[in-house]
Design a protein around this motif. Sequence first.
Motif, PDB file in Angstrom:
ATOM      1  N   TYR A 114      -6.398  -4.113  14.291  1.00  0.00           N
ATOM      2  CA  TYR A 114      -5.422  -3.849  13.235  1.00  0.00           C
ATOM      3  C   TYR A 114      -6.082  -4.126  11.904  1.00  0.00           C
ATOM      4  O   TYR A 114      -6.679  -5.161  11.701  1.00  0.00           O
ATOM      5  CB  TYR A 114      -4.197  -4.741  13.408  1.00  0.00           C
ATOM      6  N   LYS A 117      -1.621  -4.717   7.253  1.00  0.00           N
ATOM      7  CA  LYS A 117      -0.416  -5.484   7.512  1.00  0.00           C
ATOM      8  C   LYS A 117       0.660  -5.016   6.545  1.00  0.00           C
ATOM      9  O   LYS A 117       0.419  -4.895   5.342  1.00  0.00           O
ATOM     10  CB  LYS A 117      -0.706  -6.974   7.292  1.00  0.00           C
ATOM     11  N   THR A 119       4.232  -5.968   5.049  1.00  0.00           N
ATOM     12  CA  THR A 119       5.127  -7.116   4.920  1.00  0.00           C
ATOM     13  C   THR A 119       6.399  -6.668   4.213  1.00  0.00           C
ATOM     14  O   THR A 119       6.341  -6.024   3.170  1.00  0.00           O
ATOM     15  CB  THR A 119       4.458  -8.238   4.097  1.00  0.00           C
ATOM     16  N   HIS A 126       6.566  -9.035   9.450  1.00  0.00           N
ATOM     17  CA  HIS A 126       5.233  -8.416   9.407  1.00  0.00           C
ATOM     18  C   HIS A 126       5.106  -7.317  10.441  1.00  0.00           C
ATOM     19  O   HIS A 126       5.604  -7.445  11.554  1.00  0.00           O
ATOM     20  CB  HIS A 126       4.141  -9.446   9.733  1.00  0.00           C
ATOM     21  N   LEU A 128       1.879  -4.835  12.028  1.00  0.00           N
ATOM     22  CA  LEU A 128       0.445  -4.548  12.000  1.00  0.00           C
ATOM     23  C   LEU A 128       0.209  -3.072  12.274  1.00  0.00           C
ATOM     24  O   LEU A 128       0.835  -2.481  13.147  1.00  0.00           O
ATOM     25  CB  LEU A 128      -0.287  -5.407  13.037  1.00  0.00           C
ATOM     26  N   VAL A 152      -6.082  -6.253   6.258  1.00  0.00           N
ATOM     27  CA  VAL A 152      -6.371  -7.475   6.995  1.00  0.00           C
ATOM     28  C   VAL A 152      -7.875  -7.574   7.147  1.00  0.00           C
ATOM     29  O   VAL A 152      -8.523  -6.600   7.516  1.00  0.00           O
ATOM     30  CB  VAL A 152      -5.713  -7.427   8.395  1.00  0.00           C
TER      31      VAL A 152
END
Length: 155
Positions: A114, A117, A119, A126, A128, A152
């Motif tokens: 992943y 992310k 959010t 969250h 991914l 990420v």
Amino acid sequence: MTDQELQKWVEAISLASFGRPFRHRASFNRRLRATGGRYFTGSHNIEISWLQWEKHGADEVEKIIKHELCHYHLHLTNRGYRHRDADFKYWLARVGGSRYCKPVADSNRTVMPYRYKLTCQSCGMHYLRKRKVDVSRYVCGKCRGKLKLESVDTP
Ligand SMILES: [Zn+2]
Ligand SMILES: [Zn+2]
């Protein structure tokens, strides 16, 4: 195994198998996947794939070291140090170096990690994602709030 231990090991193999000292640097390369090792004609240093050590252990790495030392000693004594050269083939067979390196399966790349992310700005949920997504086209699945995209860090 540390780089220092590898250095000592290469020096010992050099004396035992070639009867000549290894006077340059040997180190592990943690990202080297394409080959088991590399010899640099400019610096005369040797790099060994850390992944080969992890996956195949000492027996295989010893053969890779012998392979790289064939390049090293033949190059420094102005003989045929390339894979196709007769001198190289002769020495590789004589010391028992690896002919080719065993490929290391790259589990990180077969299973794509992943990289992003999402959010939720409202509830903090969250999500991914493997690929970049256009956040203006999606909302939070839990509260329908606005999403924020972050990348990420993966090794
Ligand atoms: Zn080679
Ligand atoms: Zn939400």
